[in-house]
Design a protein around this motif. Structure first.
Motif, PDB file in Angstrom:
ATOM      1  N   ARG A   1     -39.376 -47.091 -24.146  1.00 32.15           N
ATOM      2  CA  ARG A   1     -40.197 -45.916 -24.442  1.00 32.15           C
ATOM      3  C   ARG A   1     -41.288 -45.655 -23.407  1.00 32.15           C
ATOM      4  O   ARG A   1     -42.053 -44.711 -23.542  1.00 32.15           O
ATOM      5  CB  ARG A   1     -40.798 -46.017 -25.835  1.00 32.15           C
ATOM      6  CG  ARG A   1     -41.780 -47.131 -25.990  1.00 32.15           C
ATOM      7  CD  ARG A   1     -42.246 -47.256 -27.429  1.00 32.15           C
ATOM      8  NE  ARG A   1     -43.549 -47.882 -27.429  1.00 32.15           N
ATOM      9  CZ  ARG A   1     -44.543 -47.509 -28.187  1.00 32.15           C
ATOM     10  NH1 ARG A   1     -44.413 -46.516 -29.018  1.00 32.15           N
ATOM     11  NH2 ARG A   1     -45.698 -48.136 -28.121  1.00 32.15           N
ATOM     12  N   SER A   2     -41.341 -46.451 -22.361  1.00 33.99           N
ATOM     13  CA  SER A   2     -42.370 -46.304 -21.327  1.00 33.99           C
ATOM     14  C   SER A   2     -42.169 -45.051 -20.488  1.00 33.99           C
ATOM     15  O   SER A   2     -41.038 -44.637 -20.231  1.00 33.99           O
ATOM     16  CB  SER A   2     -42.355 -47.501 -20.373  1.00 33.99           C
ATOM     17  OG  SER A   2     -42.775 -48.678 -20.994  1.00 33.99           O
ATOM     18  N   TYR A   3     -43.273 -44.512 -20.052  1.00 36.40           N
ATOM     19  CA  TYR A   3     -43.282 -43.502 -18.994  1.00 36.40           C
ATOM     20  C   TYR A   3     -43.665 -44.245 -17.715  1.00 36.40           C
ATOM     21  O   TYR A   3     -44.230 -45.330 -17.764  1.00 36.40           O
ATOM     22  CB  TYR A   3     -44.260 -42.381 -19.326  1.00 36.40           C
ATOM     23  CG  TYR A   3     -43.651 -41.331 -20.226  1.00 36.40           C
ATOM     24  CD1 TYR A   3     -43.532 -40.012 -19.790  1.00 36.40           C
ATOM     25  CD2 TYR A   3     -43.185 -41.642 -21.497  1.00 36.40           C
ATOM     26  CE1 TYR A   3     -42.956 -39.039 -20.606  1.00 36.40           C
ATOM     27  CE2 TYR A   3     -42.615 -40.684 -22.310  1.00 36.40           C
ATOM     28  CZ  TYR A   3     -42.495 -39.384 -21.866  1.00 36.40           C
ATOM     29  OH  TYR A   3     -41.923 -38.428 -22.664  1.00 36.40           O
ATOM     30  N   ASP A   4     -43.368 -43.662 -16.561  1.00 39.97           N
ATOM     31  CA  ASP A   4     -43.537 -44.369 -15.295  1.00 39.97           C
ATOM     32  C   ASP A   4     -44.954 -44.289 -14.722  1.00 39.97           C
ATOM     33  O   ASP A   4     -45.428 -45.249 -14.115  1.00 39.97           O
ATOM     34  CB  ASP A   4     -42.542 -43.826 -14.261  1.00 39.97           C
ATOM     35  CG  ASP A   4     -41.112 -43.977 -14.741  1.00 39.97           C
ATOM     36  OD1 ASP A   4     -40.699 -45.118 -15.026  1.00 39.97           O
ATOM     37  OD2 ASP A   4     -40.413 -42.951 -14.860  1.00 39.97           O
ATOM     38  N   ILE A   5     -45.603 -43.142 -14.890  1.00 37.72           N
ATOM     39  CA  ILE A   5     -46.923 -42.912 -14.291  1.00 37.72           C
ATOM     40  C   ILE A   5     -47.836 -42.247 -15.302  1.00 37.72           C
ATOM     41  O   ILE A   5     -47.419 -41.331 -16.013  1.00 37.72           O
ATOM     42  CB  ILE A   5     -46.816 -42.013 -13.038  1.00 37.72           C
ATOM     43  CG1 ILE A   5     -45.935 -42.663 -11.965  1.00 37.72           C
ATOM     44  CG2 ILE A   5     -48.199 -41.684 -12.472  1.00 37.72           C
ATOM     45  CD1 ILE A   5     -45.662 -41.775 -10.767  1.00 37.72           C
TER      46      ILE A   5
ATOM     47  N   LYS B   1     -37.194 -39.004 -12.655  1.00 33.56           N
ATOM     48  CA  LYS B   1     -35.735 -39.043 -12.554  1.00 33.56           C
ATOM     49  C   LYS B   1     -35.301 -40.321 -11.846  1.00 33.56           C
ATOM     50  O   LYS B   1     -34.348 -40.975 -12.259  1.00 33.56           O
ATOM     51  CB  LYS B   1     -35.229 -37.827 -11.785  1.00 33.56           C
ATOM     52  CG  LYS B   1     -35.427 -36.518 -12.503  1.00 33.56           C
ATOM     53  CD  LYS B   1     -35.022 -35.347 -11.621  1.00 33.56           C
ATOM     54  CE  LYS B   1     -35.372 -34.035 -12.281  1.00 33.56           C
ATOM     55  NZ  LYS B   1     -35.132 -32.887 -11.373  1.00 33.56           N
ATOM     56  N   ASP B   2     -35.995 -40.644 -10.761  1.00 31.50           N
ATOM     57  CA  ASP B   2     -35.738 -41.870 -10.001  1.00 31.50           C
ATOM     58  C   ASP B   2     -36.956 -42.770 -10.198  1.00 31.50           C
ATOM     59  O   ASP B   2     -38.013 -42.513  -9.641  1.00 31.50           O
ATOM     60  CB  ASP B   2     -35.552 -41.540  -8.516  1.00 31.50           C
ATOM     61  CG  ASP B   2     -35.428 -42.772  -7.630  1.00 31.50           C
ATOM     62  OD1 ASP B   2     -35.411 -43.913  -8.151  1.00 31.50           O
ATOM     63  OD2 ASP B   2     -35.365 -42.594  -6.392  1.00 31.50           O
ATOM     64  N   ASN B   3     -36.801 -43.802 -11.015  1.00 31.93           N
ATOM     65  CA  ASN B   3     -37.956 -44.667 -11.284  1.00 31.93           C
ATOM     66  C   ASN B   3     -37.894 -45.977 -10.495  1.00 31.93           C
ATOM     67  O   ASN B   3     -38.434 -46.992 -10.931  1.00 31.93           O
ATOM     68  CB  ASN B   3     -38.146 -44.909 -12.779  1.00 31.93           C
ATOM     69  CG  ASN B   3     -37.027 -45.718 -13.392  1.00 31.93           C
ATOM     70  OD1 ASN B   3     -35.995 -45.951 -12.774  1.00 31.93           O
ATOM     71  ND2 ASN B   3     -37.226 -46.135 -14.624  1.00 31.93           N
TER      72      ASN B   3
END
Length: 95
Positions: A49-53, A11-13
């Motif tokens: 389209r990236s995810y964070d982790i 939610k908070d990247n």
């Protein structure tokens, strides 16, 4: 061997939030007997389209993965991730 991969979109990247959440995941290393290896990767591309982790874990068997899923420390991580994540996807495969 079973490889379990989970990608998290937070939610908070912000860099601070991503690092804090990555540290929550890293804290499992050496604390859960069934968890044979763990790698936590942070996205460097930051595309639409990236995810964070990325969380990459390995287990000797499906039974070991199932034991990990209900381990008290993992359950605490799940609680954190339920609050922090916007979305997640996973894949599990024999390696």
């Amino acid at each position: 061997m079973i490889t379990h991969i989970v990608l998290f979109k937070l939610k908070d990247n912000s860099p601070q939030s991503v690092e804090e959440t990555a540290n929550v995941l890293r804290a499992m290393e050496g604390q859960i007997e069934e968890l044979k290896s763990i790698e936590v990767g942070l996205d460097v591309l930051h595309s639409e389209r990236s995810y964070d982790i990325a969380l990459i874990t390995k287990f000797d068997s499906m039974e070991a993965l199932e034991a990990y899923q209900v381990h008290p420390l993992h359950k605490k991580v799940i609680e954190h991730m339920a609050k922090a994540r916007e979305a997640s996807v996973s894949v599990d495969y024999e390696s």
